[in-house]
Design an enzyme around this catalytic site. Structure first.
Site, short mmCIF file in Angstrom:
data_model
loop_
_atom_site.label_atom_id
_atom_site.label_comp_id
_atom_site.label_asym_id
_atom_site.label_seq_id
_atom_site.Cartn_x
_atom_site.Cartn_y
_atom_site.Cartn_z
N ASP A 78 0.21 7.32 -6.22
CA ASP A 78 -0.05 7.14 -4.79
C ASP A 78 -1.54 7.18 -4.47
O ASP A 78 -2.29 7.91 -5.11
CB ASP A 78 0.70 8.23 -4.00
CG ASP A 78 0.78 7.90 -2.52
OD1 ASP A 78 0.72 6.71 -2.16
OD2 ASP A 78 0.88 8.85 -1.72
N ASN A 98 -3.48 4.11 -3.64
CA ASN A 98 -4.20 2.84 -3.82
C ASN A 98 -4.75 2.30 -2.51
O ASN A 98 -5.90 1.85 -2.45
CB ASN A 98 -3.24 1.76 -4.36
CG ASN A 98 -2.87 1.98 -5.80
OD1 ASN A 98 -3.48 2.80 -6.48
ND2 ASN A 98 -1.86 1.26 -6.26
N ARG A 142 -5.49 3.75 0.37
CA ARG A 142 -6.62 4.51 0.91
C ARG A 142 -7.88 4.28 0.08
O ARG A 142 -8.98 4.14 0.62
CB ARG A 142 -6.29 6.02 0.95
CG ARG A 142 -5.46 6.42 2.16
CD ARG A 142 -4.84 7.78 1.98
NE ARG A 142 -3.72 7.73 1.04
CZ ARG A 142 -3.20 8.79 0.43
NH1 ARG A 142 -3.70 9.99 0.64
NH2 ARG A 142 -2.18 8.64 -0.39
N HIS A 194 -4.85 -1.73 -4.81
CA HIS A 194 -3.71 -1.96 -5.73
C HIS A 194 -4.21 -2.57 -7.05
O HIS A 194 -3.75 -2.20 -8.13
CB HIS A 194 -2.67 -2.87 -5.08
CG HIS A 194 -1.95 -2.23 -3.93
ND1 HIS A 194 -1.34 -1.00 -4.03
CD2 HIS A 194 -1.73 -2.64 -2.66
CE1 HIS A 194 -0.79 -0.69 -2.87
NE2 HIS A 194 -1.02 -1.66 -2.02
N LEU A 200 7.13 3.95 -27.31
CA LEU A 200 7.10 4.50 -25.95
C LEU A 200 8.04 3.68 -25.08
O LEU A 200 8.04 2.44 -25.16
CB LEU A 200 5.67 4.40 -25.37
CG LEU A 200 5.52 4.68 -23.87
CD1 LEU A 200 5.76 6.15 -23.56
CD2 LEU A 200 4.12 4.27 -23.37
N ARG A 238 2.10 13.66 -8.97
CA ARG A 238 1.88 12.78 -7.81
C ARG A 238 0.41 12.83 -7.46
O ARG A 238 -0.13 13.89 -7.14
CB ARG A 238 2.70 13.20 -6.60
CG ARG A 238 2.43 12.24 -5.43
CD ARG A 238 3.22 12.52 -4.18
NE ARG A 238 3.00 11.41 -3.24
CZ ARG A 238 3.94 10.84 -2.51
NH1 ARG A 238 5.16 11.27 -2.54
NH2 ARG A 238 3.66 9.81 -1.71
N LEU A 295 8.17 14.05 -2.32
CA LEU A 295 8.79 13.34 -3.45
C LEU A 295 9.11 11.89 -3.12
O LEU A 295 9.35 11.09 -4.03
CB LEU A 295 10.05 14.07 -3.90
CG LEU A 295 9.79 15.49 -4.42
CD1 LEU A 295 11.10 16.21 -4.72
CD2 LEU A 295 8.91 15.48 -5.68
C1 IPE Z 1 5.59 6.50 -2.97
O1 IPE Z 1 4.43 6.28 -2.26
C2 IPE Z 1 6.03 5.24 -3.63
C3 IPE Z 1 5.18 4.74 -4.70
C4 IPE Z 1 4.13 5.32 -5.20
C5 IPE Z 1 5.61 3.50 -5.26
P1 IPE Z 1 4.45 5.95 -0.72
O2 IPE Z 1 3.04 5.81 -0.28
O3 IPE Z 1 5.34 4.81 -0.43
O4 IPE Z 1 5.11 7.27 -0.11
P2 IPE Z 1 5.14 7.78 1.38
O5 IPE Z 1 5.71 6.67 2.22
O6 IPE Z 1 3.76 8.09 1.78
O7 IPE Z 1 6.00 8.99 1.32
C1 IPE Z 2 0.89 3.64 -3.90
O1 IPE Z 2 -0.26 3.55 -3.14
C2 IPE Z 2 1.31 2.31 -4.43
C3 IPE Z 2 2.50 1.74 -3.80
C4 IPE Z 2 3.29 2.32 -2.94
C5 IPE Z 2 2.80 0.39 -4.17
P1 IPE Z 2 -0.18 3.34 -1.58
O2 IPE Z 2 -0.18 1.88 -1.29
O3 IPE Z 2 0.95 4.09 -0.98
O4 IPE Z 2 -1.54 3.97 -1.12
P2 IPE Z 2 -1.80 4.88 0.15
O5 IPE Z 2 -0.91 6.07 0.01
O6 IPE Z 2 -1.46 4.04 1.33
O7 IPE Z 2 -3.24 5.22 0.05
MG MG Z 3 1.11 6.01 -0.25
#
Ligand code: IPE
Ligand code: IPE
Ligand code: MG
Length: 224
Positions: free
Chosen positions: A12, A14, A16, A29, A122, A172, A179
């Site tokens: 999580d 990317n 931001r 991303h 793996l 995470r 979660l």
């Molecule tokens: C969780 O991240 C899903 C992935 C990393 C693929 P999110 O960014 O979607 O989670 P929430 O919505 O903040 O809980």
């Molecule tokens: C996680 O990063 C990747 C995916 C859910 C695809 P985010 O896209 O949720 O990044 P933030 O949390 O908005 O920074």
């Molecule tokens: Mg996110």
């Protein structure tokens, strides 16, 4: 020292990272994908047999179409360019989640899984359109349909993660402590690490530090 068989990661942060550095979530991303490649290498170096990566949740469909398309284009190009290399490295790719994407993506995923299915070094479980609640509902339905007993063994068997040991640890990144519908059944006894860094800033050293910390934890499983 605890042995590590399976690491699960919620990648999580990317979006931001992209806004902070390049004023675009999507560029975050793209940067995040480089980290995925590094993490795979480090996982192999540490002789870990299973790596489960949360790439797209059942809830992520709420995002703008432009971002969703960008993500699936990234995935498509990654598989087209890298699957031969992953195969050569003896890596098995398994998709967890319901494959209800475009025909092109569904085919590419199935071909990639098939090509690598016998590999042993793996196993990467890539969670795509994955949600733990829908996975559990699906498992219960299969149990009902096949008229088998409801017990721990059978529930695990009908999840997408069947044949994968439960994660020893869950990481995470992105400074959020939740979660987000990931592996709720499977992480019943996993050690959980919430990492402040955003995913594109998560470097080999950060990963290794967590693995070392994990090895020293006293795992009780209810005992003393
Ligand atoms: C969780 O991240 C899903 C992935 C990393 C693929 P999110 O960014 O979607 O989670 P929430 O919505 O903040 O809980
Ligand atoms: C996680 O990063 C990747 C995916 C859910 C695809 P985010 O896209 O949720 O990044 P933030 O949390 O908005 O920074
Ligand atoms: Mg996110």
């Amino acid at each position: 020292m605890n042995h590590i068989r399976h690491v699960a990661i919620i990648m999580d942060g990317n979006g931001r990272w992209g806004i902070k550095h390049k004023k675009s979530r999507n560029l975050g991303h793209r940067e995040g994908l480089k980290i995925v490649e590094q993490v795979i290498k480090t996982t192999i170096k540490n002789k870990i047999k299973f790596l489960t990566l949360y790439a797209f949740s059942t809830e992520n469909w709420k995002r703008p179409k432009k971002e969703i398309n960008f993500l699936f284009n990234l995935l498509e190009n990654f598989l087209l360019n890298k699957i031969t290399d992953l195969n050569k490295q003896n890596i098995k790719l398994k998709i967890i989640g319901k494959k209800n994407f475009s025909r092109k993506i569904n085919n590419l995923l199935s071909v990639s899984e098939k090509k690598t299915m016998k590999n042993k070094r793996l196993q990467i479980n890539l969670a795509l359109n994955y949600g733990s609640k829908s996975e559990l509902i699906n498992a219960f339905k299969l149990i009902q349909k096949n008229k088998v007993k409801i017990n721990e063994k059978n529930i695990s068997k009908y999840l997408f993660t069947n044949n994968t040991p439960d994660p020893d640890l869950l990481i995470r990144t992105g400074n959020t402590k939740r979660l987000s519908n990931f592996l709720l059944w499977q992480i019943a006894y996993s050690e959980i690490f919430f990492e402040k860094k955003l995913w594109p800033d998560f470097k080999e050293n950060d990963y290794n530090k967590i693995l070392e910390k994990f090895k020293k934890i006293k795992r009780n499983y209810g005992n003393i």
